[in-house]
Design an enzyme around this catalytic site. Structure first.
Site, PDB file in Angstrom:
ATOM      1  N   GLY A   6       0.863  -1.280  -0.092  1.00 20.19           N
ATOM      2  CA  GLY A   6       0.053   0.120   0.103  1.00 20.19           C
ATOM      3  C   GLY A   6       0.959   1.195  -0.039  1.00 20.19           C
ATOM      4  CE1 TYR A   8      -9.924  -0.590   8.828  1.00 21.20           C
ATOM      5  CE2 TYR A   8     -10.474   0.462  10.946  1.00 21.20           C
ATOM      6  CZ  TYR A   8      -9.522   0.274  10.179  1.00 21.20           C
ATOM      7  OH  TYR A   8      -8.324   0.924   9.855  1.00 21.20           O
TER       8      TYR A   8
END
Length: 299
Positions: free
Chosen positions: A20, A168
């Site tokens: 990322g 999440y």
């Protein structure tokens, strides 16, 4: 004044992989590692975006050695392909990439997107890179949201019910369970630590509302970032601290030192009792091996 990127030691001769790394704290962390001499791999889903980021990094640090390689953590075939392409020993692996509070989606392999990307993708990546990580350091990025997380072993992929923030939080708790269990199993074979950026202003917060088409929530996230968040540069400091501070004990968790760990300079912080539940960690490990097909061996 606390620890900053200026305190990163010389990393010449070391190799680092940051997932990322095309935006946000991953981009900042990768750039600083490269600036300090590490041969750095930007492991990104969009190689065009990664190449543009690499060019900016090299412009700022012409001596930097930076490679862009495609990695889609939501696709285990991509994870395997990436790992097969890593030929050198890896000194630093930063498991940073993640998605947050998305509408319900599945990965290429049928996992709920947040659990599949944030945890299973990094679990598989680390296991596949294990032969290259001997003596190296693995940094897994979690979040203060792990505090509200619980492992729903009867519904890890949210097939019975889905609440995006619960999913999440579960994935961020899974990150910590993995980081601590990896250190227990690895012993002296490698160092496993975790970090969280606090509340850092990145494009991560707006992704969920954007995909949902919720303009009001998108605007709220933008305003909250503007008013309350620290910069991505500050948010990257705990990751860099965890990745580079010499003799950092395995099993450490690094976050900001300010109120609520929302902002500040990096320091060792604590995590919930649930994140230290060794029975849950062992169960998650076993399930993760089964789901990904990646078996760890420290022999």
């Amino acid at each position: 004044m606390g620890w900053t990127a200026a305190d990163i030691p010389d990393l010449t001769g070391k190799t680092a992989i940051v997932t990322g790394a095309s935006s946000g704290i991953g981009m900042i962390a990768a750039g600083e590692l490269a600036r300090r001499g590490a041969a750095t791999v930007l492991a990104v889903r969009d190689t065009g975006k990664g190449a543009a980021v690499r060019d900016l990094m090299v412009k700022a640090a012409p001596h930097a050695s930076i490679e862009v390689t495609r990695l889609d953590l939501a696709d285990l075939s991509s994870v395997r392909q990436f790992a097969e392409g890593v030929k050198d020993d890896v000194d630093i692996l930063v498991n940073n990439a993640g998605v947050m509070a998305l509408p319900y989606q599945k990965t290429a392999d049928g996992f709920e997107m947040q659990f599949g990307t944030n945890h299973l993708g990094h679990f598989a990546l680390t296991g596949l890179l294990l032969p290259r990580l001997r003596g190296g350091r693995v940094v897994t990025v979690s979040s203060t949201m792990h505090k509200r997380g619980r492992m729903r072993f009867d519904d890890l992929n949210s097939e019975l019910s889905y609440r995006r923030w619960d999913a999440y939080s579960q994935s961020k708790l899974a990150n910590l369970l993995f980081a601590y269990e990896l250190q227990r199993r690895a012993g002296e074979a490698l160092t496993s630590v975790a970090a969280h950026p606090g509340y850092a202003a990145t494009n991560l917060q707006g992704a969920g509302p954007r995909l949902s088409g919720n303009r009001l929530e998108q605007a709220g996230m933008w305003l909250a970032n503007l008013l309350f968040a620290q910069s991505a540069e500050r948010g990257a400091l705990p990751l860099l601290y965890a990745a580079t501070v010499p003799d950092l004990p395995g099993g450490s968790y690094v976050g900001p030192d300010g109120p609520g760990e929302g902002r500040g300079y990096p320091t060792i912080v604590s995590s919930t009792a649930a994140s230290h539940d060794e029975e849950a960690a062992a169960r998650l490990w076993s399930v993760s091996e089964e789901l990904t097909g990646v078996r760890y061996s420290f022999d």
